[in-house]
Design a protein around this motif. Structure first.
Motif, mmCIF file in Angstrom:
data_model
loop_
_atom_site.group_PDB
_atom_site.id
_atom_site.type_symbol
_atom_site.label_atom_id
_atom_site.label_comp_id
_atom_site.label_asym_id
_atom_site.label_seq_id
_atom_site.Cartn_x
_atom_site.Cartn_y
_atom_site.Cartn_z
ATOM 1 N N THR A 31 18.096 -48.101 -74.147
ATOM 2 C CA THR A 31 18.788 -48.931 -73.143
ATOM 3 C C THR A 31 19.919 -48.152 -72.471
ATOM 4 O O THR A 31 20.266 -48.426 -71.330
ATOM 5 C CB THR A 31 19.346 -50.231 -73.758
ATOM 6 N N ARG A 36 22.594 -45.457 -67.647
ATOM 7 C CA ARG A 36 22.820 -44.167 -67.000
ATOM 8 C C ARG A 36 22.159 -44.125 -65.612
ATOM 9 O O ARG A 36 22.699 -43.528 -64.678
ATOM 10 C CB ARG A 36 22.267 -43.033 -67.879
ATOM 11 N N SER A 98 29.086 -50.057 -67.453
ATOM 12 C CA SER A 98 28.454 -50.944 -68.440
ATOM 13 C C SER A 98 29.406 -52.063 -68.863
ATOM 14 O O SER A 98 28.994 -52.987 -69.561
ATOM 15 C CB SER A 98 27.963 -50.157 -69.659
ATOM 16 N N ARG A 104 25.300 -55.583 -66.445
ATOM 17 C CA ARG A 104 24.633 -55.971 -67.704
ATOM 18 C C ARG A 104 23.576 -57.037 -67.427
ATOM 19 O O ARG A 104 22.475 -56.975 -67.964
ATOM 20 C CB ARG A 104 25.651 -56.472 -68.735
ATOM 21 N N ARG A 130 24.037 -50.511 -77.569
ATOM 22 C CA ARG A 130 25.301 -51.005 -78.128
ATOM 23 C C ARG A 130 25.207 -52.477 -78.490
ATOM 24 O O ARG A 130 25.908 -52.956 -79.364
ATOM 25 C CB ARG A 130 26.451 -50.830 -77.111
ATOM 26 N N ASP A 131 24.328 -53.202 -77.779
ATOM 27 C CA ASP A 131 24.259 -54.662 -77.931
ATOM 28 C C ASP A 131 22.833 -55.142 -78.123
ATOM 29 O O ASP A 131 22.513 -56.276 -77.826
ATOM 30 C CB ASP A 131 24.834 -55.325 -76.670
ATOM 31 N N ARG A 180 35.321 -43.109 -75.497
ATOM 32 C CA ARG A 180 34.105 -43.904 -75.298
ATOM 33 C C ARG A 180 34.025 -45.029 -76.332
ATOM 34 O O ARG A 180 33.699 -46.159 -76.006
ATOM 35 C CB ARG A 180 32.897 -42.960 -75.400
ATOM 36 N N ARG A 187 35.584 -53.756 -74.632
ATOM 37 C CA ARG A 187 35.238 -54.489 -73.404
ATOM 38 C C ARG A 187 34.948 -55.956 -73.740
ATOM 39 O O ARG A 187 34.532 -56.280 -74.861
ATOM 40 C CB ARG A 187 34.060 -53.820 -72.698
HETATM 41 O O1 DC Z 1 23.843 -44.173 -75.429
HETATM 42 P P1 DC Z 1 24.276 -43.534 -74.111
HETATM 43 O O2 DC Z 1 25.355 -42.501 -74.252
HETATM 44 O O3 DC Z 1 23.126 -43.025 -73.314
HETATM 45 O O4 DC Z 1 24.921 -44.754 -73.286
HETATM 46 C C1 DC Z 1 25.614 -44.566 -72.094
HETATM 47 C C2 DC Z 1 26.628 -45.696 -71.886
HETATM 48 O O5 DC Z 1 25.937 -46.923 -71.668
HETATM 49 C C3 DC Z 1 27.572 -45.927 -73.067
HETATM 50 O O6 DC Z 1 28.895 -45.553 -72.752
HETATM 51 C C4 DC Z 1 27.569 -47.405 -73.308
HETATM 52 C C5 DC Z 1 26.574 -47.971 -72.357
HETATM 53 N N1 DC Z 1 25.576 -48.785 -73.039
HETATM 54 C C6 DC Z 1 25.843 -50.112 -73.187
HETATM 55 O O7 DC Z 1 26.910 -50.565 -72.789
HETATM 56 N N2 DC Z 1 24.931 -50.937 -73.768
HETATM 57 C C7 DC Z 1 23.775 -50.451 -74.230
HETATM 58 N N3 DC Z 1 22.887 -51.269 -74.794
HETATM 59 C C8 DC Z 1 23.489 -49.062 -74.107
HETATM 60 C C9 DC Z 1 24.425 -48.249 -73.519
#
Ligand code: DC
Length: 227
Positions: A31, A36, A98, A104, A130-131, A180, A187
């Motif tokens: 995700t 990105r 994000s 989102r 992340r979620d 990060r 958030r």
């Molecule tokens: O895992 P990554 O580094 O490719 O993710 C890039 C950014 O996207 C990271 O700073 C948080 C966001 N992200 C998010 O908010 N929710 C997700 N499910 C995946 C990534």
């Protein structure tokens, strides 16, 4: 079978998720790559990472995911951007955008649709982010929350950057990881946090094989329970 792996940057999610998917014959849904792709659209259009910037830009942004020989590719307005999104600049923008609700919301439906379709087709998916265990797939069969010491995560990220030909120092990467983490955790919308029913896996001193075994074992247990 839906397996979610959430956790901070550099905890080993994507390497583990990809390997678990391969071992089980499932597909992997990244995700972060979708965030990105939207970040790349912001950068290419010089759009501000604000709600107003998103309002103007998002109607013309279309992110999609396709699988080529079971490898996930991410598309921005029809172009394959799977390589172009792997830069520090895009990662930093992804972290900012994000946090925006409109971004989102835009991705949520696509994540659920692609995840559902692929899980049906292959018997399962491994999704990381992340979620994904808290918001995207709250009813996932197996939920993992991966953590690791920030210095170890910085060491891994630095190795990854060097492999990709990007120049950075350990201190810069550590700083980036800590910033990060703070942004992702604090958030308001879909913050990085462990789902109540997720199992925590600390990968600081683990090898990739150990991490993969751990998740595969959890999947086997979930299957037994469901049978
Ligand atoms: O895992 P990554 O580094 O490719 O993710 C890039 C950014 O996207 C990271 O700073 C948080 C966001 N992200 C998010 O908010 N929710 C997700 N499910 C995946 C990534």
């Amino acid at each position: 079978m839906i397996v979610t792996i959430d956790g901070p940057a550099g905890s080993g999610k994507s390497t583990t998720a990809r390997a678990v998917a391969r071992r089980l014959g499932f597909v992997y849904l990244d995700t972060g790559a979708m965030y990105r792709a939207i970040a790349l659209a912001f950068l290419r259009n010089d759009a501000e990472a604000t709600a107003d910037g998103a309002r103007t830009l998002l109607p013309d942004v279309h992110v999609n995911v396709r699988y080529q020989e079971d490898e996930m590719r991410v598309f921005l307005n029809g172009d394959d951007v799977s390589g172009a999104i792997r830069t520090v600049r895009v990662g930093n923008m992804a972290s900012q955008i994000s946090a925006l609700r409109s971004v989102r919301d835009k991705l949520l439906d696509t994540q659920r649709r692609v995840g559902g379709e692929q899980a049906q087709k292959h018997g399962g998916i491994v999704v990381d982010g992340r979620d994904t265990g808290t918001v995207v797939f709250p009813d996932a069969d197996v939920k993992i929350f991966m953590v690791a010491d920030a210095r170890e995560r910085a060491r891994r990220r630095l190795e990854q950057y060097h492999r990709q030909g990007e120049d950075a120092t350990f201190e810069e990467v550590l700083h980036e990881i800590e910033e990060r983490d703070e942004a992702d955790r604090s958030r308001d919308i879909a913050p990085l946090k462990r789902a109540e029913d997720a199992v925590e896996l600390d990968t600081t001193t683990q090898t990739i094989d150990e991490q993969v075994d751990f998740v595969v074992d959890r999947v086997a247990k979930a299957r037994t329970q469901q049978a």
